[in-house]
Design a protein around this motif. Sequence first.
Motif, PDB file in Angstrom:
ATOM      1  N   SER A   1       0.878  -1.020  -0.085  1.00  0.00           N
ATOM      2  CA  SER A   1      -0.308  -0.443   0.169  1.00  0.00           C
ATOM      3  C   SER A   1       1.037   1.687  -0.197  1.00  0.00           C
ATOM      4  O   SER A   1       1.938   0.840   0.648  1.00  0.00           O
ATOM      5  CB  SER A   1      -0.703  -0.377   1.467  1.00  0.00           C
ATOM      6  OG  SER A   1      -2.025   0.943   1.215  1.00  0.00           O
TER       7      SER A   1
ATOM      8  N   GLU B   1     -10.592 -11.092 -17.784  1.00  0.00           N
ATOM      9  CA  GLU B   1     -12.364 -10.063 -17.315  1.00  0.00           C
ATOM     10  C   GLU B   1     -13.077 -10.469 -18.778  1.00  0.00           C
ATOM     11  O   GLU B   1     -13.015 -11.068 -19.575  1.00  0.00           O
ATOM     12  CB  GLU B   1     -11.413  -8.697 -17.698  1.00  0.00           C
ATOM     13  CG  GLU B   1     -10.278  -8.679 -16.583  1.00  0.00           C
ATOM     14  CD  GLU B   1      -9.651  -7.153 -16.295  1.00  0.00           C
ATOM     15  OE1 GLU B   1     -10.606  -6.080 -17.447  1.00  0.00           O
ATOM     16  OE2 GLU B   1      -8.837  -6.660 -15.960  1.00  0.00           O
TER      17      GLU B   1
ATOM     18  N   LYS C   1      -7.786  -9.957  -7.464  1.00  0.00           N
ATOM     19  CA  LYS C   1      -8.691  -8.852  -6.613  1.00  0.00           C
ATOM     20  C   LYS C   1      -9.538  -7.856  -7.821  1.00  0.00           C
ATOM     21  O   LYS C   1      -8.396  -7.832  -8.119  1.00  0.00           O
ATOM     22  CB  LYS C   1      -8.134  -8.315  -4.880  1.00  0.00           C
ATOM     23  CG  LYS C   1      -7.438  -9.010  -3.887  1.00  0.00           C
ATOM     24  CD  LYS C   1      -7.124  -7.868  -2.879  1.00  0.00           C
ATOM     25  CE  LYS C   1      -7.121  -6.585  -2.171  1.00  0.00           C
ATOM     26  NZ  LYS C   1      -6.647  -6.227  -1.123  1.00  0.00           N
ATOM     27  N   THR C   2     -10.425  -7.424  -7.192  1.00  0.00           N
ATOM     28  CA  THR C   2     -11.113  -6.416  -7.880  1.00  0.00           C
ATOM     29  C   THR C   2     -10.881  -5.112  -7.675  1.00  0.00           C
ATOM     30  O   THR C   2     -11.867  -4.114  -8.701  1.00  0.00           O
ATOM     31  CB  THR C   2     -12.514  -7.418  -8.586  1.00  0.00           C
ATOM     32  OG1 THR C   2     -13.713  -7.702  -7.645  1.00  0.00           O
ATOM     33  CG2 THR C   2     -12.496  -8.443  -9.679  1.00  0.00           C
ATOM     34  N   ASP C   3     -10.895  -5.067  -7.087  1.00  0.00           N
ATOM     35  CA  ASP C   3     -11.317  -3.719  -5.985  1.00  0.00           C
ATOM     36  C   ASP C   3      -9.725  -3.487  -5.645  1.00  0.00           C
ATOM     37  O   ASP C   3      -9.918  -2.324  -4.495  1.00  0.00           O
ATOM     38  CB  ASP C   3     -12.519  -3.601  -5.030  1.00  0.00           C
ATOM     39  CG  ASP C   3     -11.303  -4.556  -3.529  1.00  0.00           C
ATOM     40  OD1 ASP C   3     -10.582  -5.577  -4.074  1.00  0.00           O
ATOM     41  OD2 ASP C   3     -12.071  -4.811  -2.914  1.00  0.00           O
ATOM     42  N   LEU C   4      -9.320  -3.440  -6.090  1.00  0.00           N
ATOM     43  CA  LEU C   4      -6.934  -2.815  -6.080  1.00  0.00           C
ATOM     44  C   LEU C   4      -7.304  -1.097  -5.589  1.00  0.00           C
ATOM     45  O   LEU C   4      -8.093  -0.637  -6.445  1.00  0.00           O
ATOM     46  CB  LEU C   4      -6.004  -3.453  -6.549  1.00  0.00           C
ATOM     47  CG  LEU C   4      -5.396  -4.603  -6.476  1.00  0.00           C
ATOM     48  CD1 LEU C   4      -4.648  -4.401  -7.631  1.00  0.00           C
ATOM     49  CD2 LEU C   4      -5.786  -5.242  -5.479  1.00  0.00           C
ATOM     50  N   ALA C   5      -7.225  -0.993  -4.775  1.00  0.00           N
ATOM     51  CA  ALA C   5      -6.952   0.938  -4.369  1.00  0.00           C
ATOM     52  C   ALA C   5      -5.883   1.115  -5.627  1.00  0.00           C
ATOM     53  O   ALA C   5      -4.832   0.477  -5.374  1.00  0.00           O
ATOM     54  CB  ALA C   5      -6.773   1.448  -3.384  1.00  0.00           C
ATOM     55  N   SER C   6      -5.925   2.768  -5.540  1.00  0.00           N
ATOM     56  CA  SER C   6      -4.916   3.166  -6.526  1.00  0.00           C
ATOM     57  C   SER C   6      -3.875   2.896  -6.412  1.00  0.00           C
ATOM     58  O   SER C   6      -2.690   3.022  -6.562  1.00  0.00           O
ATOM     59  CB  SER C   6      -5.386   4.466  -6.964  1.00  0.00           C
ATOM     60  OG  SER C   6      -5.626   5.333  -5.829  1.00  0.00           O
TER      61      SER C   6
ATOM     62  N   GLU D   1      -2.259   0.292  -4.117  1.00  0.00           N
ATOM     63  CA  GLU D   1      -1.912  -0.490  -4.107  1.00  0.00           C
ATOM     64  C   GLU D   1      -0.852  -1.716  -4.810  1.00  0.00           C
ATOM     65  O   GLU D   1      -1.524  -1.795  -6.276  1.00  0.00           O
ATOM     66  CB  GLU D   1      -3.232  -2.056  -3.775  1.00  0.00           C
ATOM     67  CG  GLU D   1      -3.850  -1.882  -2.794  1.00  0.00           C
ATOM     68  CD  GLU D   1      -5.086  -3.068  -2.161  1.00  0.00           C
ATOM     69  OE1 GLU D   1      -4.645  -3.761  -1.495  1.00  0.00           O
ATOM     70  OE2 GLU D   1      -5.947  -2.219  -2.390  1.00  0.00           O
TER      71      GLU D   1
END
Length: 713
Positions: free
Chosen positions: A134, A379, A523-528, A530
Amino acid sequence: MKHLKKILLGATALTMLISCADDSLLDYAVTKPASIANSEYLNKYDVLKNYVDKTAFPDFKLGAGVTASDFSKRGLVYSHIVSNFDEVTAGYAMKHGAVVQDDGSLNLTTVDKFIAAAKEASVTVYGHTLCWHSNQNAEYLNSTISPTVIPGEPSWDQVTGADFETDDASNYQGNSNAIMSFTADGTGANGEGRALKITNEQVRTNDWDCQFFVTFSPAMEEGERYQLSMDVRADVACSFSTQAHTSPGNYKYWDFFGSIDATTEWTTFTKEITITSDVAGTGAIAFNLGNTATNYYFDNIKLTKYNEGGGSTWNLVSGADFETDDASNYQGNSNAIISFTANGTGANGEGRALKIINEQVRTNDWDCQFFVTFSPAMEEGDKYQLSMDVRADVACSFSTQAHTSPGNYKYWDFFGSISATTEWSTFSKEITITSDVAGTGSIAFNLGNTATSYYFDNIKLTKYSEGVIEKTPEEKKEIILGELEKWISGIMTECKDYVKAWDVVNEPMDDENPYELKTGVGKTDLASDEFYWQDYLGKDYAVTAFNLARKYGNTNDKLFINDYNLEYNIDKCKGLIAYVEYIESEGAQVDGIGTQMHININSDKEKIVQMFELLAETGKLIKISELDIGVGVTTDKATDEQYEIQAEMYQYVVAKYLEIIPADQQYGITVWSPTDSPEGSSWRAGEPIGLWTEGYYRKRAYAGFADALAREE
């Protein structure tokens, strides 16, 4: 520690300054607030760092987490920190995301100012942190491993066309007044082949009452360039207009490729246009033939679209030819007995193959499974092709499933059923990813229906890319390894004259699988911000990081690994210790282990003791790296009773650390949020977690902490 960017009040109003509880340190008069009138004992305490016996424990560091920019201003934050602590840790400023710019360069201006301020106050700096998932400049790192654009020359690519040598009329038609037929062979343009003949028997009221259509797909988009060419003649000289239609008969715009002239001899018409908003969405060209009663002849119609360059390719995603023992991208479950065949017995009599034995017919075909893994996950809309050579000792067939990872089922049908005979045959199938299988990271082959030996060779999973070439896993590993070295060498070289201790690897262990590393795969919701270094460098990513830190730092630097929830999840503590043992088995040296301890007043004290005992047994330096203790509610709801319990918990944690961790293993304690957290903070927002209030008044937690440091009951 999660996304800490603001843990202390920056330039608090000066009215707060005149009521600071640490009044003995400041050269001005203080009016004692009524809120602490009944807690005069707090004002009798010395500054916090004086409770560390530096004679007995000269190397013990009492630290604080700070916002580097606030500390460097040398104002209230600075004076408060240097009065009470002897080490500082920047919450964000020394991380990859803060330093590495979008072009990959390092901007160390803030770091230099921070170190200069610390040096001026004679407080040490703890480096935080070199390798984390992170607070990274993930956009830059991902750009370094992004696909390469395939070079290519501009071209005109055919969209639709017809030379009328066959009866295939799938891309053209006429309306009811356009009588269509073909001319004799040898009467087409240039005396070759045949042409399309369209008869308009009479002059129509409107020219569009007799129409001929050429269709195409996809529909045109604004800004695209198209070229229409064709050979044309008529029995009498005439001209006819063109219209844009979304589909035959569904009018879009009156003018398209302009007017076309036809003479009694073959001539070639060619015109290029750029698509405007008026004709965007067009899927058919209409030729309006109603103004002249005659026979029209068409040949060699071509509609082409301009392509600026580039091409498409099938890029290898995963594969194996089984010529080495590298099994990093395939595995079997417990019923799949895996081995290799002899050299020269693979497909086409070359090399070796993978042999999988299913010893008995299973209740379910998926009770014996072979998996091929890949990354990143599929995807929706992507196109993939699976190919392989396969045979079995008896003729049989087996199904395929989609899994997110081996054993984690996603969907029952994937690449369909695969047939195997006793001779080698090649299976190949292309699919487009649907929502049912999006997120898949593993192909499962279900081998349980037949008790036999299966043989696999030359497995290839490829992905279709429009105009780009994906980098291979090996290429990505090499690039990311270079980026890690550039980052670690850059910041450590800049800081080595003053910074002598570092968090090298931060938060490596997975919470749900505490003996495994964290991963971003699936993971499909990685923070910008990460980016998981371990997904590219593998389990040895920490080995590499520690070796690089040792290479570019000072010989005697203290290098730590750091994680959270070790007192909450004892298996995670054990998993971290096991990973340290692995790192050192691979030749790197780990000097210390940091336990963050972001806890609450109701945290399990028995587990806290158990964690300290496990850490003490490692023989490593042990640091409480980011201590703060919540009361379970926000500041506006906290009660006196909760503050009393908080003080007792601070005292308990510090006392147990000093009691259980041997003195020569005590690196020290860092208080992550010395003051209560403001409402707008990104870290435990609005919680009364500190030793001081937001206004810098000492809390009962201060007394508990100080008493424990002084080893007082």
